[in-house]
Write an enzyme that holds these catalytic residues in place. Structure first.
Site, PDB file in Angstrom:
ATOM      1  N   ILE A 130       4.558   4.167 -16.535  1.00  0.00           N
ATOM      2  CA  ILE A 130       3.392   4.130 -15.650  1.00  0.00           C
ATOM      3  C   ILE A 130       2.666   5.448 -15.888  1.00  0.00           C
ATOM      4  O   ILE A 130       3.202   6.518 -15.617  1.00  0.00           O
ATOM      5  CB  ILE A 130       3.787   3.870 -14.175  1.00  0.00           C
ATOM      6  CG1 ILE A 130       2.552   3.900 -13.267  1.00  0.00           C
ATOM      7  CG2 ILE A 130       4.860   4.798 -13.675  1.00  0.00           C
ATOM      8  CD1 ILE A 130       2.787   3.348 -11.873  1.00  0.00           C
ATOM      9  N   TYR A 131       1.509   5.345 -16.459  1.00  0.00           N
ATOM     10  CA  TYR A 131       0.762   6.539 -16.852  1.00  0.00           C
ATOM     11  C   TYR A 131      -0.699   6.400 -16.454  1.00  0.00           C
ATOM     12  O   TYR A 131      -1.368   5.444 -16.856  1.00  0.00           O
ATOM     13  CB  TYR A 131       0.848   6.757 -18.377  1.00  0.00           C
ATOM     14  CG  TYR A 131       2.195   7.282 -18.798  1.00  0.00           C
ATOM     15  CD1 TYR A 131       2.429   8.647 -18.878  1.00  0.00           C
ATOM     16  CD2 TYR A 131       3.239   6.415 -19.082  1.00  0.00           C
ATOM     17  CE1 TYR A 131       3.677   9.140 -19.234  1.00  0.00           C
ATOM     18  CE2 TYR A 131       4.494   6.896 -19.441  1.00  0.00           C
ATOM     19  CZ  TYR A 131       4.699   8.257 -19.520  1.00  0.00           C
ATOM     20  OH  TYR A 131       5.937   8.741 -19.862  1.00  0.00           O
ATOM     21  N   ILE A 132      -1.168   7.364 -15.669  1.00  0.00           N
ATOM     22  CA  ILE A 132      -2.573   7.425 -15.287  1.00  0.00           C
ATOM     23  C   ILE A 132      -3.191   8.584 -16.058  1.00  0.00           C
ATOM     24  O   ILE A 132      -2.619   9.688 -16.092  1.00  0.00           O
ATOM     25  CB  ILE A 132      -2.710   7.666 -13.755  1.00  0.00           C
ATOM     26  CG1 ILE A 132      -1.969   6.563 -12.953  1.00  0.00           C
ATOM     27  CG2 ILE A 132      -4.177   7.743 -13.353  1.00  0.00           C
ATOM     28  CD1 ILE A 132      -2.466   5.161 -13.169  1.00  0.00           C
TER      29      ILE A 132
ATOM     30  N   ASN B  26      10.264  16.171 -14.324  1.00  0.00           N
ATOM     31  CA  ASN B  26       8.938  15.635 -13.991  1.00  0.00           C
ATOM     32  C   ASN B  26       8.797  15.545 -12.468  1.00  0.00           C
ATOM     33  O   ASN B  26       8.802  14.463 -11.871  1.00  0.00           O
ATOM     34  CB  ASN B  26       8.740  14.265 -14.663  1.00  0.00           C
ATOM     35  CG  ASN B  26       7.304  13.779 -14.581  1.00  0.00           C
ATOM     36  OD1 ASN B  26       6.463  14.390 -13.913  1.00  0.00           O
ATOM     37  ND2 ASN B  26       7.013  12.679 -15.244  1.00  0.00           N
TER      38      ASN B  26
ATOM     39  N   LYS C  29       7.408   9.419  -2.352  1.00  0.00           N
ATOM     40  CA  LYS C  29       6.351   9.149  -1.366  1.00  0.00           C
ATOM     41  C   LYS C  29       6.153   7.656  -1.152  1.00  0.00           C
ATOM     42  O   LYS C  29       5.852   7.217  -0.048  1.00  0.00           O
ATOM     43  CB  LYS C  29       5.058   9.788  -1.875  1.00  0.00           C
ATOM     44  CG  LYS C  29       3.853   9.650  -1.001  1.00  0.00           C
ATOM     45  CD  LYS C  29       3.791  10.751   0.043  1.00  0.00           C
ATOM     46  CE  LYS C  29       2.740  10.514   1.079  1.00  0.00           C
ATOM     47  NZ  LYS C  29       1.496  11.161   0.811  1.00  0.00           N
TER      48      LYS C  29
ATOM     49  N   TYR D  65       7.111   9.027  -6.590  1.00  0.00           N
ATOM     50  CA  TYR D  65       8.003   7.881  -6.343  1.00  0.00           C
ATOM     51  C   TYR D  65       8.642   7.960  -4.954  1.00  0.00           C
ATOM     52  O   TYR D  65       8.778   6.949  -4.263  1.00  0.00           O
ATOM     53  CB  TYR D  65       9.086   7.796  -7.427  1.00  0.00           C
ATOM     54  CG  TYR D  65       8.550   7.521  -8.808  1.00  0.00           C
ATOM     55  CD1 TYR D  65       7.625   6.505  -9.036  1.00  0.00           C
ATOM     56  CD2 TYR D  65       8.962   8.280  -9.909  1.00  0.00           C
ATOM     57  CE1 TYR D  65       7.127   6.261 -10.302  1.00  0.00           C
ATOM     58  CE2 TYR D  65       8.471   8.037 -11.181  1.00  0.00           C
ATOM     59  CZ  TYR D  65       7.552   7.030 -11.370  1.00  0.00           C
ATOM     60  OH  TYR D  65       7.057   6.783 -12.625  1.00  0.00           O
TER      61      TYR D  65
ATOM     62  N   GLY E 202      -2.054   5.013  -9.410  1.00  0.00           N
ATOM     63  CA  GLY E 202      -0.608   4.887  -9.629  1.00  0.00           C
ATOM     64  C   GLY E 202      -0.007   3.923  -8.615  1.00  0.00           C
ATOM     65  O   GLY E 202       0.760   3.015  -8.971  1.00  0.00           O
ATOM     66  N   LYS E 203      -0.401   4.116  -7.354  1.00  0.00           N
ATOM     67  CA  LYS E 203       0.101   3.240  -6.296  1.00  0.00           C
ATOM     68  C   LYS E 203      -0.344   1.792  -6.537  1.00  0.00           C
ATOM     69  O   LYS E 203       0.420   0.852  -6.310  1.00  0.00           O
ATOM     70  CB  LYS E 203      -0.444   3.748  -4.963  1.00  0.00           C
ATOM     71  CG  LYS E 203       0.312   3.288  -3.770  1.00  0.00           C
ATOM     72  CD  LYS E 203      -0.113   4.137  -2.586  1.00  0.00           C
ATOM     73  CE  LYS E 203       0.231   3.508  -1.271  1.00  0.00           C
ATOM     74  NZ  LYS E 203      -0.296   4.323  -0.172  1.00  0.00           N
TER      75      LYS E 203
ATOM     76  N   GLY F 128      -5.148   7.075  -6.269  1.00  0.00           N
ATOM     77  CA  GLY F 128      -4.611   5.796  -5.815  1.00  0.00           C
ATOM     78  C   GLY F 128      -4.292   4.798  -6.919  1.00  0.00           C
ATOM     79  O   GLY F 128      -3.752   3.721  -6.644  1.00  0.00           O
TER      80      GLY F 128
END
Ligand SMILES: CC(C)(COP(=O)(O)OP(=O)(O)OC[C@H]1O[C@@H](n2cnc3c(N)ncnc32)[C@H](O)[C@@H]1OP(=O)(O)O)[C@@H](O)C(=O)NCCC(=O)NCCS
Length: 172
Positions: free
Chosen positions: A96-98, A135, A144, A142, A108-109, A106
């Site tokens: 998962i990469y933004i 990291n 959160k 995660y 990533g969520k 928001g």
């Protein structure tokens, strides 16, 4: 202002390769040697490897776009495509990469929610991922959103053995 998620297919190989290399570099180059980065990038993101992953029926890649601009991507695995033997009731978020300029907005969520939606649709009970112990930003993200550490395993970046923390979330 629109956010769109698009499932990738083999026609997306080149863009997938570009964003994979860009985001991996941006995330890890300051904490790793250029040799180990180069070795990993060549092994993980060469065209043959990505083509194989795109063709695997137990893996799915998604792009997330904001106003038609590519903001990030997600890769999920089920069954034998999972990088650990977690069983048929689990779904792995392998990547998962933004992209840097889209982080903390928001996206990533949004991708985590997409992964949860896929998992629930397939009656999976657990969603899990491995994250490098150094990291910290990703680990905080995660935590959160409700993931907890369940175990740890080692992983090689080039010739350096590193520890990945395994985090998971039970789906109800
Ligand atoms: C980690 C990553 C996927 C998070 O995506 P993001 O789009 O930046 O995060 P979001 O904006 O969706 O944040 C969601 C929530 O997590 C929180 N959060 C995000 N990053 C955080 C951080 N570094 N520390 C604490 N909380 C964080 C946000 O505050 C937000 O909380 P809210 O819903 O209460 O506002 C993204 O920053 C990224 O791609 N990083 C680089 C690549 C990487 O490390 N990928 C993971 C490899 S395992």
């Amino acid at each position: 202002m629109t956010v769109k998620i698009k499932k990738c297919n083999r026609d997306d190989l080149q863009i997938l390769q570009e964003i994979s290399i860009e985001t991996f570099n941006d995330t890890f180059k300051n904490q790793n040697s250029p040799e180990n980065m180069k070795a990993y990038l060549e092994r993980a993101f060469n065209s043959n490897q990505l083509e194989k992953e795109l063709s695997n029926i137990s893996s799915e890649f998604f792009f997330i776009c904001f106003n038609k601009e590519l903001a990030g991507y997600l890769k999920v695995n089920i069954n034998d495509a999972q990088s650990e033997k977690m069983g048929d009731e689990s779904l792995e978020i392998e990547r998962i990469y933004i992209r840097y300029k889209f982080q903390r907005k928001g996206f990533g969520k949004y991708l985590i929610n997409k992964a949860m939606e896929i998992a629930l649709r397939q009656n999976k009970k657990i969603i899990w991922l491995g994250v490098w112990e150094k990291n910290k930003k990703a680990i905080d993200f995660y935590k959160k959103i409700g993931f907890v550490q369940t175990e740890a395993h080692s992983f090689y970046l080039g010739d350096e053995e590193q520890i990945d923390v395994i985090m998971s979330k039970t789906l109800v």
